[in-house]
Design an enzyme around this catalytic site. Structure first.
Site, PDB file in Angstrom:
ATOM      1  N   HIS A  61       0.795  -1.221   0.000  1.00 41.04           N
ATOM      2  CA  HIS A  61       0.000   0.000   0.000  1.00 41.04           C
ATOM      3  C   HIS A  61       0.833   1.280   0.000  1.00 41.04           C
ATOM      4  CE1 HIS A  61      -2.909  -2.693   2.462  1.00 41.04           C
ATOM      5  NE2 HIS A  61      -3.116  -2.859   1.167  1.00 41.04           N
ATOM      6  N   LYS A  71       5.789   7.280   6.664  1.00 36.51           N
ATOM      7  CA  LYS A  71       5.103   6.344   7.541  1.00 36.51           C
ATOM      8  C   LYS A  71       6.119   5.727   8.495  1.00 36.51           C
ATOM      9  CE  LYS A  71       2.122   3.612   5.428  1.00 36.51           C
ATOM     10  NZ  LYS A  71       1.533   2.508   4.650  1.00 36.51           N
ATOM     11  N   TYR A 131       0.693   2.320  13.078  1.00 43.40           N
ATOM     12  CA  TYR A 131       1.171   3.173  11.991  1.00 43.40           C
ATOM     13  C   TYR A 131       1.068   4.633  12.419  1.00 43.40           C
ATOM     14  CZ  TYR A 131      -0.678  -0.869   9.323  1.00 43.40           C
ATOM     15  OH  TYR A 131      -0.998  -2.109   8.853  1.00 43.40           O
ATOM     16  N   ASP A 165      -6.496  -5.961  -2.298  1.00 42.68           N
ATOM     17  CA  ASP A 165      -5.056  -6.153  -2.460  1.00 42.68           C
ATOM     18  C   ASP A 165      -4.746  -7.066  -3.642  1.00 42.68           C
ATOM     19  OD1 ASP A 165      -4.713  -4.506  -0.286  1.00 42.68           O
ATOM     20  OD2 ASP A 165      -3.856  -6.042   1.018  1.00 42.68           O
TER      21      ASP A 165
END
Length: 186
Positions: A61, A71, A131, A165
């Site tokens: 992603h 991130k 995250y 996905d």
């Protein structure tokens, strides 16, 4: 905190000190001054977590510009094989990937610059991944590449994945909007 550079420019493994005693452990995952001193981002716009079971693969992603983000991820329970793929045109590591085992016991983290696809495979019975990202989630800019298209030797050839996905384009069919080096947009 120990900082280790990976083969992908700007992608770092961060390993904080784990303080253990008879009660358990204590880990400091973020310190604004230390991050700033190392040239790392200190302004995170969102924090979220995922909970997954053994055999789950999430990824690969990323968010498209102008909502692309830095991130920082870590595993607060369980263990995962964490993977990033460099999608930045002009990067010396374009198309290459890095695999790092992230575990709650080790408390290591991965600092991921803009322009990298991210995913992970749950290697333990379960995993809770946390995250921190520098932009707010923008569904219309959310994207990815197929998990099996970047030459990554995943622990399973039949992981548990989402329909979404599985429908992403392959790395070969993806036209990257990311460049290297990239100007900061935050």
């Amino acid at each position: 905190m120990h900082i280790r550079e990976t083969i992908i420019p700007g992608c770092l493994e961060l390993t904080p000190r784990v303080m253990l005693d008879e009660r358990g452990s204590f880990v400091k995952t973020f310190h604004q001054g230390m991050f700033s001193d190392q040239g790392l981002e200190t302004r995170f716009a969102e924090e979220y977590y995922s909970r997954s079971r053994r055999g789950v693969l999430r990824g690969l992603h990323f968010q498209m510009p102008p909502h692309d983000h830095i991130k920082m991820v870590y595993c607060v329970s369980g263990s995962v094989l964490d993977v990033v793929v460099d999608l930045r045109k002009g990067s010396p590591a374009y198309g290459r990937h890095v695999q790092i085992e992230l575990t709650a016991d080790k408390a290591n983290m991965l600092y991921i610059p803009r322009g990298l696809a991210h995913g992970f495979f749950v290697t333990g019975d379960h995993a809770i991944m946390l995250y921190n990202v520098t932009t707010v989630y923008a569904p219309e800019h959310d994207s990815g590449i197929r998990w099996d298209s970047a030459g990554i030797p995943w622990p399973s050839t039949t992981p548990i994945i989402s329909k979404r996905d599985g429908a992403f384009p392959s790395l070969a069919d993806f036209t990257s909007p990311f460049t290297f080096p990239q100007e900061e947009t935050t």
